[in-house]
Design an enzyme around this catalytic site. Structure first.
Site, short mmCIF file in Angstrom:
data_model
loop_
_atom_site.label_atom_id
_atom_site.label_comp_id
_atom_site.label_asym_id
_atom_site.label_seq_id
_atom_site.Cartn_x
_atom_site.Cartn_y
_atom_site.Cartn_z
N SER A 16 7.01 -8.77 -11.94
CA SER A 16 5.91 -10.05 -11.42
C SER A 16 6.16 -11.10 -12.03
O SER A 16 5.81 -11.96 -11.50
CB SER A 16 4.54 -9.23 -11.45
OG SER A 16 4.52 -8.77 -12.76
N CYS A 18 -6.36 -16.30 0.23
CA CYS A 18 -6.27 -15.78 -1.26
C CYS A 18 -5.00 -16.21 -2.11
O CYS A 18 -3.91 -15.95 -1.82
CB CYS A 18 -6.28 -14.18 -0.98
SG CYS A 18 -5.98 -13.30 -2.40
N TYR A 60 0.65 -12.77 -6.97
CA TYR A 60 1.10 -11.42 -7.34
C TYR A 60 1.53 -10.46 -6.09
O TYR A 60 2.75 -9.73 -6.23
CB TYR A 60 0.00 -10.69 -8.02
CG TYR A 60 0.17 -9.20 -8.48
CD1 TYR A 60 1.15 -8.74 -9.38
CD2 TYR A 60 -0.31 -8.37 -7.71
CE1 TYR A 60 1.44 -7.53 -9.73
CE2 TYR A 60 -0.18 -6.84 -8.24
CZ TYR A 60 0.57 -6.46 -9.02
OH TYR A 60 0.61 -5.18 -9.43
N ASP A 86 3.73 -13.49 -17.82
CA ASP A 86 3.25 -12.46 -16.63
C ASP A 86 2.12 -13.24 -15.71
O ASP A 86 1.87 -14.15 -15.98
CB ASP A 86 2.56 -11.17 -17.40
CG ASP A 86 2.72 -10.07 -16.69
OD1 ASP A 86 3.00 -9.93 -15.28
OD2 ASP A 86 2.05 -8.91 -16.92
N ASP A 87 1.96 -12.44 -14.50
CA ASP A 87 1.26 -13.01 -13.45
C ASP A 87 -0.25 -12.79 -13.83
O ASP A 87 -1.15 -13.68 -13.36
CB ASP A 87 1.44 -12.26 -12.16
CG ASP A 87 1.16 -10.78 -12.19
OD1 ASP A 87 0.22 -10.70 -11.96
OD2 ASP A 87 2.00 -10.27 -12.48
N CYS A 99 -9.50 -19.07 -1.97
CA CYS A 99 -10.58 -17.85 -2.22
C CYS A 99 -10.30 -17.79 -3.56
O CYS A 99 -9.21 -17.37 -4.02
CB CYS A 99 -10.47 -16.75 -1.39
SG CYS A 99 -11.61 -15.38 -1.96
N GLY A 142 0.73 -1.33 0.14
CA GLY A 142 -0.07 0.07 -0.11
C GLY A 142 0.70 1.11 -0.06
O GLY A 142 1.80 1.28 1.02
N CYS A 165 -13.05 -8.56 -6.77
CA CYS A 165 -12.88 -9.06 -5.54
C CYS A 165 -13.33 -8.14 -4.25
O CYS A 165 -13.43 -7.25 -4.50
CB CYS A 165 -11.20 -9.05 -5.37
SG CYS A 165 -10.49 -9.51 -3.50
N CYS A 171 -12.22 -14.17 -7.78
CA CYS A 171 -12.05 -13.33 -8.99
C CYS A 171 -11.87 -14.21 -10.15
O CYS A 171 -11.98 -13.69 -11.38
CB CYS A 171 -10.77 -12.50 -8.66
SG CYS A 171 -9.25 -13.40 -8.41
#
Length: 480
Positions: A290, A243, A249, A357-358, A445, A32, A394, A448
């Site tokens: 990533s 998750c 990621y 890529d992720d 989970c 964050g 999500c 998504c």
């Protein structure tokens, strides 16, 4: 997609906690970048510093030194619920009749409005529209009537959704993980105390040792003298809802989450990707940063199968350009890709190339990357993705695009391939993800990528039987 939040809590024997918390927030900065904050307690009162911006911008030397006390909690935030302003920055702190309370939250509640309305009707005044303040108010109210452990359990029975919390009640630091363990949280031992953190990388930064993950539904209470911790298993669900995107990621590759080193999981995802959809090409390259671990595992598996593919860095990243997801318009996002990544012509010219890529979210970056490589002479560009297609939003703490913006929502893989102008495109299957995580689908989970969620969300399907907590002013905690 944008990051979730990072939380940390520290209890030390005889030195101030502010500087270790400050270093820990740096280690969690990837989770964050909107705000950063620390709240400490010196045995008599709370000390708080919470500001907008990156950790290095939010704190000056004097700010850290002013935060006295051997215990404290910290937070870095990317907003997934609530406004983007200082009133929603964390840790959220409040003083009330039974003492002081500080709270840092990673995750997202799906019944926050119900609880907010009920508490507001009882006279609680809210200063923000975030769900963290809802938890703080409910816990403060319960602490007026219950001891610490029972108050936490009572709040956990009422809140519904994903959460990992670090809490400070006076000079006691707590860690709580939701009953299905959606968000990560771990315990570490330092030379002179203990730490709770979203990721073990924060523990490494302080030269500590990872003790273990906080279990789903577990409450950890750090002793205020820094000599240990106490555990209370408050809930024990049949299945977890970890998750999977933490491993794909969000988490740092050097973190251990749910007993798995993220770097090795990503390499295994790359190996699975080759096994499921490997394509012969001259060069395999990651989308930095990533895709690097995935590409390494993919290339290794290809070599083991006898392919003579070359693993190479064919895209160089300009680290002084902001992330593309903060660009407000589509045109700016497209331009930002060209500012951010520059192809190495000698690596790709005249060759068939596989880029790893992720994930693909909107498709903007993938389309631009494919075109960049073709512009400098790539004969073929194959795209391999180390996760299943993202088809739904999500609700658990990731600020993800809406269904209208998700390129995989309502499109086949071949339609997406045409959209990004790739010669071939393959995603990793859900079963392969579960295998790489050494987990069952029922313990992850996957909302998504399936559109079915492990929580009871209005208007959405659920992949399991869920009992929503009743919103009640009466205690539902048994005497035992």
């Amino acid at each position: 997609m944008t990051e979730k939040c990072g939380v940390v809590g520290v209890s030390l024997e005889d030195r101030d906690a502010a500087r270790p918390l400050y270093y820990s927030l740096y280690a969690l900065q990837h989770r964050g970048q909107e705000s950063a904050g620390i709240v400490t307690h010196d045995g008599f009162q709370q000390h708080s510093h919470v500001e907008m911006g990156l950790v290095g911008d939010a704190f000056g030397e004097g700010d850290v030194e002013s935060l006295n006390g051997p215990v404290g909690i910290g937070h870095v935030r990317y907003p997934t619920a609530g406004s983007v302003n200082s009133c929603c920055a964390q840790p959220f702190s409040v003083s009330f009749k039974s003492g002081s309370l500080g709270l840092s939250h990673n995750g997202n509640l799906v019944n926050a409005e119900e609880i907010r309305d009920e508490l507001a009707g009882l006279g609680h005044a809210f200063t923000s529209d975030g769900d963290t303040e809802v938890i703080a108010h409910d816990l403060a109210r319960n602490l007026l009537e219950e001891d610490l452990v029972r108050a936490v359990k009572r709040t956990m029975e009422r809140i519904h959704g994903s959460y990992s919390l670090t809490i400070m009640h006076d000079d006691t630091v707590l860690g709580v993980r939701d009953p299905q363990g959606n968000r990560p949280l771990c315990i570490g031992e330092l030379d002179d105390g203990y730490i709770l953190a979203s990721e073990s990388a924060a523990i490494d930064t302080l030269d500590g040792e990872l003790v273990r993950d906080v279990e789903p539904g577990e409450l950890i209470v750090l002793r205020s003298d820094g000599t240990g911790f106490d555990s209370y298993q408050l809930f024990d669900e049949d299945n977890t809802a970890h998750c999977f995107f933490e491993h794909v990621y969000f988490a740092r590759p050097d973190s251990v989450i749910d007993e798995e080193l993220v770097y090795e999981v990503r390499r295994e995802l790359g190996r699975e990707l080759w096994a499921e959809s490997g394509v012969e090409s001259d060069v395999v390259m990651p989308v930095p940063d990533s895709g690097r671990s995935f590409a390494s595992g993919y290339a290794e598996a290809a070599t083991d199968d006898g392919s003579d593919v070359e693993f190479a860095e064919g895209l160089m990243k300009n680290r002084y350009v902001g992330r593309t997801f903060i660009m407000p318009t589509q045109d700016e996002r497209e331009r930002a890709v060209r500012l951010k990544l520059n192809p190495i012509k000698s690596t790709v010219e005249g060759k068939s190339v596989t880029i790893i890529d992720d994930s693909i979210v909107r498709g903007t970056t993938s389309n631009q990357l494919v075109q960049l490589l073709k512009d400098v002479g790539a004969e073929e560009v194959h795209v391999r993705i180390g996760a299943p297609p993202i088809i739904a939003p999500c609700y658990m703490g990731i600020d993800m695009a809406s269904r209208d913006e998700l390129i995989a929502a309502g499109k086949s893989t071949d339609e997406i391939r045409e959209k990004i102008n790739a010669d071939s495109l393959s995603y990793l299957s859900i079963d392969a993800v579960a295998s790489a995580l050494q987990s069952s689908r029922s313990d992850l989970c996957l909302g998504c990528v399936t559109g079915e969620y492990p929580y009871d969300i209005e208007g959405e399907a659920t992949d399991r039987e869920v009992t929503r907590p009743e919103i009640s002013t009466e205690s539902t905690i048994a005497d035992d």
